[in-house]
Scaffold this motif. Structure first.
Motif, PDB file in Angstrom:
ATOM      1  N   SER A  28       0.846  -1.185   0.094  1.00 23.40           N
ATOM      2  CA  SER A  28      -0.023   0.223   0.169  1.00 23.40           C
ATOM      3  C   SER A  28       1.016   1.391   0.035  1.00 23.40           C
ATOM      4  N   LEU A  29       1.924   1.184   0.784  1.00 25.56           N
ATOM      5  CA  LEU A  29       2.803   2.368   0.669  1.00 25.56           C
ATOM      6  C   LEU A  29       3.499   2.548  -0.749  1.00 25.56           C
ATOM      7  N   ALA A  30       3.734   1.590  -1.452  1.00 26.72           N
ATOM      8  CA  ALA A  30       4.175   1.647  -2.763  1.00 26.72           C
ATOM      9  C   ALA A  30       3.137   2.371  -3.766  1.00 26.72           C
ATOM     10  N   GLY A  35       0.387   6.873  -6.285  1.00 27.23           N
ATOM     11  CA  GLY A  35      -0.829   7.798  -6.482  1.00 27.23           C
ATOM     12  C   GLY A  35      -0.304   9.524  -6.280  1.00 27.23           C
ATOM     13  N   VAL A  36       0.640   9.630  -5.390  1.00 27.09           N
ATOM     14  CA  VAL A  36       1.134  10.974  -5.024  1.00 27.09           C
ATOM     15  C   VAL A  36       1.751  11.416  -6.540  1.00 27.09           C
ATOM     16  N   ALA A  37       2.598  10.562  -7.261  1.00 22.29           N
ATOM     17  CA  ALA A  37       3.242  11.006  -8.300  1.00 22.29           C
ATOM     18  C   ALA A  37       2.149  11.360  -9.576  1.00 22.29           C
ATOM     19  N   GLN A  38       1.189  10.595  -9.615  1.00 23.28           N
ATOM     20  CA  GLN A  38       0.042  10.678 -10.435  1.00 23.28           C
ATOM     21  C   GLN A  38      -0.698  12.262 -10.086  1.00 23.28           C
ATOM     22  N   GLY A  39      -0.906  12.441  -8.837  1.00 21.36           N
ATOM     23  CA  GLY A  39      -1.365  13.675  -8.375  1.00 21.36           C
ATOM     24  C   GLY A  39      -0.614  14.806  -8.675  1.00 21.36           C
ATOM     25  N   TYR A  40       0.862  14.705  -8.577  1.00 23.45           N
ATOM     26  CA  TYR A  40       1.526  15.786  -9.035  1.00 23.45           C
ATOM     27  C   TYR A  40       1.326  16.087 -10.631  1.00 23.45           C
ATOM     28  N   SER A  41       1.491  14.891 -11.247  1.00 23.12           N
ATOM     29  CA  SER A  41       1.402  14.955 -12.699  1.00 23.12           C
ATOM     30  C   SER A  41      -0.010  15.619 -13.032  1.00 23.12           C
ATOM     31  N   VAL A  65      -2.885   9.694   1.777  1.00 20.71           N
ATOM     32  CA  VAL A  65      -1.423   9.617   2.479  1.00 20.71           C
ATOM     33  C   VAL A  65      -1.601   9.555   3.819  1.00 20.71           C
ATOM     34  N   SER A  66      -2.700   9.893   4.500  1.00 22.90           N
ATOM     35  CA  SER A  66      -2.951   9.546   6.086  1.00 22.90           C
ATOM     36  C   SER A  66      -3.429   8.322   6.077  1.00 22.90           C
TER      37      SER A  66
END
Length: 228
Positions: A28-30, A35-41, A65-66
């Motif tokens: 799940s951390l991976a 997901g964070v990278a997709q959000g940045y994109s 993230v939480s």
């Protein structure tokens, strides 16, 4: 074969139970990182999107993230904080927090996809069914989260924790929440595949057909496959 009366007691700290929790948390951390990278994109390339979409994506990212932090906290509790405890509880506040965050994330995401079905089909029938089921699942999930927090507070006063207290008392709610969530995912995936496929015709451009094919593939991967 030992009888049920002489079955070994449940042990949350056993290798199979704790190991499964650790592996699931690491995966799940991976996925959270992806997901964070997709959000940045998304924020980098789609600056003209509506404020509603930007707020929704940001909210989901914060909740994801939480959720990962809470899941890591569960592993820390059972492997560090409670490692030397003579009596180890089966529930913690971090574990109950993951339940609360999961139901919030799922409700937002499923509701948005139900809205996309409304946009593609022009009809409210399927979308309304999804929204109703999402709402029922949300109520059940919140109830389980509240009971989880109450159970975590009660366990601090127990000499011997009851590992199946929530399951025995609210087993039907747990089963219903999981079943309804799976049903909504299947309805959304099947509906999106159907309505996207309606756009396919010999008259459309090759590039457009490839985009629709890719959307259908993503829909199957994120909905049907993960629930089957």
């Amino acid at each position: 074969m030992p009888s049920m009366d002489h079955a070994p007691p449940f042990n949350i700290m056993s290798g199979s139970n704790l190991g499964a929790m650790e592996i699931a948390t690491f995966i799940s951390l991976a996925l959270c990182g992806i997901g964070v990278a997709q959000g940045y994109s998304y924020y980098h390339h789609f600056t003209n999107d509506r404020l509603f979409l930007k707020v929704m994506v940001g909210t989901v990212l914060v909740l994801e993230v939480s959720h990962s932090i809470a899941a890591a906290g569960v592993i820390y509790d059972f492997t560090i904080t409670l490692a030397a405890a003579a009596v180890k509880p089966v529930n913690t506040y971090a574990l109950s927090t993951t339940t609360l965050l999961e139901i919030l994330i799922t409700t937002i995401v499923q509701s948005f996809f139900a809205y996309r079905i409304r946009s593609l089909s022009g009809s409210l029938y399927v979308s309304s069914l999804c929204w109703i089921l999402c709402f029922l699942r949300f109520l059940g999930g919140i109830a389980l989260a509240v009971e989880g927090f109450l159970d975590a507070s009660r366990e601090s006063f127990l000499a011997e924790p009851d590992y199946f207290a929530l399951e025995n008392a609210f087993g039907w709610v747990i089963t219903s929440v999981l079943s309804v969530g799976a049903a909504v995912d299947l309805i959304i995936a099947a509906s999106l595949c159907y309505y996207l496929n309606r756009f396919m015709s010999p008259a459309i451009m090759r590039r457009t057909a490839q985009i629709v094919d890719r959307l259908i593939s993503w829909t199957i991967q994120t909905g049907l496959v993960t629930r089957c």
